[in-house]
Enzyme design. Structure first.
Site, PDB file in Angstrom:
ATOM      1  N   HIS A   1       0.561  -3.846   8.264  1.00  0.00           N
ATOM      2  CA  HIS A   1       0.015  -2.519   7.874  1.00  0.00           C
ATOM      3  C   HIS A   1       1.047  -1.766   7.024  1.00  0.00           C
ATOM      4  CE1 HIS A   1      -2.594   1.138   9.097  1.00  0.00           C
ATOM      5  NE2 HIS A   1      -1.843   1.480   8.056  1.00  0.00           N
TER       6      HIS A   1
ATOM      7  N   HIS B   1       1.688   0.800   3.426  1.00  0.00           N
ATOM      8  CA  HIS B   1       1.259   1.578   2.248  1.00  0.00           C
ATOM      9  C   HIS B   1       2.369   1.493   1.211  1.00  0.00           C
ATOM     10  CE1 HIS B   1      -2.100   3.359   4.488  1.00  0.00           C
ATOM     11  NE2 HIS B   1      -1.262   3.343   5.511  1.00  0.00           N
ATOM     12  N   LEU B   2       2.074   0.841   0.100  1.00  0.00           N
ATOM     13  CA  LEU B   2       3.093   0.709  -0.955  1.00  0.00           C
ATOM     14  C   LEU B   2       2.881   1.717  -2.073  1.00  0.00           C
ATOM     15  CD1 LEU B   2       3.497  -3.160  -1.347  1.00  0.00           C
ATOM     16  CD2 LEU B   2       5.088  -1.562  -0.266  1.00  0.00           C
ATOM     17  N   ARG B   3       1.692   2.363  -2.100  1.00  0.00           N
ATOM     18  CA  ARG B   3       1.356   3.274  -3.202  1.00  0.00           C
ATOM     19  C   ARG B   3       1.417   2.528  -4.540  1.00  0.00           C
ATOM     20  NH1 ARG B   3      -0.280   6.005   1.161  1.00  0.00           N
ATOM     21  NH2 ARG B   3       1.278   7.347   2.098  1.00  0.00           N
TER      22      ARG B   3
ATOM     23  N   ASN C   1      -5.679   2.428   0.230  1.00  0.00           N
ATOM     24  CA  ASN C   1      -6.040   3.845   0.052  1.00  0.00           C
ATOM     25  C   ASN C   1      -5.275   4.498  -1.096  1.00  0.00           C
ATOM     26  OD1 ASN C   1      -3.658   3.685   1.629  1.00  0.00           O
ATOM     27  ND2 ASN C   1      -4.069   5.637   2.657  1.00  0.00           N
TER      28      ASN C   1
ATOM     29  N   LYS D   1     -10.836  -2.764   4.944  1.00  0.00           N
ATOM     30  CA  LYS D   1     -10.325  -1.636   5.729  1.00  0.00           C
ATOM     31  C   LYS D   1     -11.392  -0.570   5.854  1.00  0.00           C
ATOM     32  CE  LYS D   1      -7.301   0.916   7.832  1.00  0.00           C
ATOM     33  NZ  LYS D   1      -5.965   1.340   7.479  1.00  0.00           N
TER      34      LYS D   1
ATOM     35  N   HIS E   1      -9.115   2.211  10.823  1.00  0.00           N
ATOM     36  CA  HIS E   1      -8.443   3.464  11.202  1.00  0.00           C
ATOM     37  C   HIS E   1      -9.363   4.118  12.214  1.00  0.00           C
ATOM     38  CE1 HIS E   1      -5.905   7.115  10.589  1.00  0.00           C
ATOM     39  NE2 HIS E   1      -6.971   7.620  11.207  1.00  0.00           N
TER      40      HIS E   1
ATOM     41  N   HIS F   1      -2.723   0.867  14.036  1.00  0.00           N
ATOM     42  CA  HIS F   1      -1.859   1.902  14.624  1.00  0.00           C
ATOM     43  C   HIS F   1      -2.429   2.518  15.909  1.00  0.00           C
ATOM     44  CE1 HIS F   1      -4.612   4.165  12.182  1.00  0.00           C
ATOM     45  NE2 HIS F   1      -3.900   4.167  11.094  1.00  0.00           N
TER      46      HIS F   1
ATOM     47  N   LEU G   1      -1.011  10.143  11.175  1.00  0.00           N
ATOM     48  CA  LEU G   1      -2.296   9.971  11.837  1.00  0.00           C
ATOM     49  C   LEU G   1      -2.490   8.494  12.167  1.00  0.00           C
ATOM     50  CD1 LEU G   1      -4.450  12.376   9.674  1.00  0.00           C
ATOM     51  CD2 LEU G   1      -3.770  12.693  12.068  1.00  0.00           C
TER      52      LEU G   1
ATOM     53  N   ASP H   1       2.703   0.651   9.468  1.00  0.00           N
ATOM     54  CA  ASP H   1       2.081   1.833   8.863  1.00  0.00           C
ATOM     55  C   ASP H   1       3.115   2.659   8.097  1.00  0.00           C
ATOM     56  OD1 ASP H   1       0.107   3.609   8.106  1.00  0.00           O
ATOM     57  OD2 ASP H   1       0.155   4.738   9.975  1.00  0.00           O
TER      58      ASP H   1
ATOM     59  N   HIS I   1       5.518   9.574   1.584  1.00  0.00           N
ATOM     60  CA  HIS I   1       5.086  10.762   0.835  1.00  0.00           C
ATOM     61  C   HIS I   1       6.360  11.454   0.380  1.00  0.00           C
ATOM     62  CE1 HIS I   1       0.818  10.737   2.155  1.00  0.00           C
ATOM     63  NE2 HIS I   1       1.303  10.258   3.285  1.00  0.00           N
TER      64      HIS I   1
ATOM     65  N   ALA J   1       0.082  13.554   6.105  1.00  0.00           N
ATOM     66  CA  ALA J   1       0.299  12.675   7.252  1.00  0.00           C
ATOM     67  C   ALA J   1       0.891  11.353   6.780  1.00  0.00           C
ATOM     68  CB  ALA J   1      -1.027  12.429   7.959  1.00  0.00           C
TER      69      ALA J   1
HETATM   70  N1  LIG Z   1      -0.781   7.023   8.824  1.00  0.00           N
HETATM   71  C1  LIG Z   1      -0.755   8.104   8.086  1.00  0.00           C
HETATM   72  O1  LIG Z   1      -0.525   9.178   8.614  1.00  0.00           O
HETATM   73  N2  LIG Z   1      -0.984   8.089   6.750  1.00  0.00           N
HETATM   74  C2  LIG Z   1      -1.386   6.952   5.968  1.00  0.00           C
HETATM   75  C3  LIG Z   1      -2.826   6.625   6.122  1.00  0.00           C
HETATM   76  C4  LIG Z   1      -3.165   5.959   7.432  1.00  0.00           C
HETATM   77  O2  LIG Z   1      -2.674   4.873   7.733  1.00  0.00           O
HETATM   78  O3  LIG Z   1      -3.967   6.508   8.196  1.00  0.00           O
HETATM   79  C5  LIG Z   1      -1.066   7.239   4.501  1.00  0.00           C
HETATM   80  O4  LIG Z   1      -1.613   6.548   3.631  1.00  0.00           O
HETATM   81  O5  LIG Z   1      -0.260   8.146   4.226  1.00  0.00           O
HETATM   82 ZN   LIG Z   2      -1.726   3.351   7.417  1.00  0.00          ZN
HETATM   83 ZN   LIG Z   3      -4.682   4.859   9.286  1.00  0.00          ZN
END
Ligand SMILES: NC(=O)N[C@@H](CC(=O)O)C(=O)O
Ligand SMILES: [Zn+2]
Ligand SMILES: [Zn+2]
Length: 359
Positions: free
Chosen positions: A29, A31-33, A57, A115, A152, A190, A235, A263, A267, A279
């Site tokens: 899990h 997030h690399l953006r 996302n 997802k 999620h 998560h 979150l 996860d 940010h 979040a």
């Molecule tokens: N976990 C988070 O609080 N944020 C994640 C999105 C997610 O995994 O719900 C994100 O993309 O910033």
């Molecule tokens: Zn996530």
């Molecule tokens: Zn999530």
């Protein structure tokens, strides 16, 4: 005569393990953006993990085979020379997702899972699914072709207390969904509550949960310790202490239905330290150090490899990685923050000296 006198060897203090070598782990899990952020954060994940599930996302989200292929290419192009990391792509489900597109991407090995973001549940989820019944044809197709659904798991009704949203989703959506689609492979992403871990256990032949490093070490009180700590806000939000303890027990149990998913969710500082902060916890750079510390504290270092390197691969039908990584009990620091353009992303536990380091 007590048991201890009968078995004197058992009374000797076990010598603490100071080094552990495991198969190279995967992060299920991430997030690399994209763009500059992708370039900045990817090396930290690639330094720790061989493969990873890349969450879709983005803005706009990754909803087509072509978009997933292009995103995978951008990730590989951002990988520093000499590093080796395999991104495993996912499809962001929407109300109008086409089952044929889902199947095409899976058969062509572009994506490995889809997802589910309930619309509005989390960062960049507004384009997500508003009605689970509406995507039944997609879920039926996934069930048929053996493609996992990553969830999620939070209810989106704004009236529901934020600390109850995982439980509300579990009762109102997850349990019914598992009943309607009895062959569907499902990962609860998560996980943050004791109760959802039990639901996963009950369905463990085809259901699993990822557990983050931060949910193993913080409870909801930490978010307010001495003042508001925006970098601990994610979150699903961290819950009460009893849930944290249940998560630690599950992660370190060796049960095959629990596996590693950080996860890691970067940010920039200004988006976190704000009147309405985003979040997400950026835990990638300190992930393995945190997990191994937890396994050590729980006396479960012998279960660490299963959680980090075996269970997730088995769930996804992949071989464990060749190669190993060694962690050692040696105080160390990770980066406090990672620069992106003219700002930075604050690293989870970056201000601490961590008891374990990657060798
Ligand atoms: N976990 C988070 O609080 N944020 C994640 C999105 C997610 O995994 O719900 C994100 O993309 O910033
Ligand atoms: Zn996530
Ligand atoms: Zn999530």
């Amino acid at each position: 005569m007590g048991v201890a006198e009968l078995f004197p060897a058992e009374r000797q203090e076990a010598k603490p393990v100071d080094r552990i070598t495991i198969r190279r782990p995967d992060d299920w899990h991430i997030h690399l953006r994209d763009g500059a952020m992708l370039k900045a954060v990817l090396p930290y994940t690639a330094a720790q993990f061989a493969r990873g599930i890349i969450m879709p996302n983005l803005v706009p989200p990754v909803t087509t085979v072509a978009a997933a292929q292009a995103y995978r290419e951008r990730i590989l192009a951002a990988l520093p020379a000499g590093m080796d990391f395999t991104p495993l792509m996912t499809c962001y489900l929407r109300d109008d997702t086409d089952p044929d597109e889902i199947e095409r991407g899976f058969r062509d090995k572009v994506w490995v899972a889809a997802k589910l973001y309930p619309a509005g549940a989390t960062t960049n989820s507004h384009a997500g699914v508003t009605d689970l019944n509406g995507i039944a044809p997609v879920l039926e197709r996934m069930e048929r072709i053996g493609m996992p659904l990553l969830i999620h798991g939070e209810a989106t009704d704004p009236e529901i207390d934020i600390f109850d949203r995982e439980a509300a989703f579990m009762e109102g959506s997850l349990i019914p969904l598992l009943g309607r689609h009895q062959g569907l492979k499902v990962t609860v992403e998560h996980a943050t509550t004791a109760e959802i871990l039990d639901v996963v256990r009950e369905h463990r032949s085809r259901c699993a949960a990822t557990i983050t490093p931060h949910h193993l070490v913080i409870n909801r009180t930490h978010i307010f310790q001495g003042g508001l700590r925006p970098h601990l806000y994610c979150l699903p939000v961290a819950k009460r202490e009893r849930h944290r303890l249940a998560l630690r027990k599950a992660a370190t149990s060796g049960e095959a239905c629990f596996y590693l998913g950080t996860d890691t969710a970067p940010h920039v500082r200004g988006a976190k330290e704000a009147s309405c902060g985003c979040a997400g916890v950026f835990c990638g750079p300190s992930a393995l150090q945190t997990y191994v510390q937890v396994f050590d504290e729980e006396g479960a270092l012998d279960k660490f490899e299963a959680f980090a390197s075996l269970n997730g691969a088995r769930f996804h039908g992949l071989e464990p990685n060749p190669g190993t990584v060694t962690l050692e009990r040696r105080p160390g620091r990770v980066a406090e923050a990672v620069s992106v353009d003219d700002t930075a992303v604050v690293v989870f536990r970056g201000e601490e000296t961590l008891p374990w380091s990657v060798a």
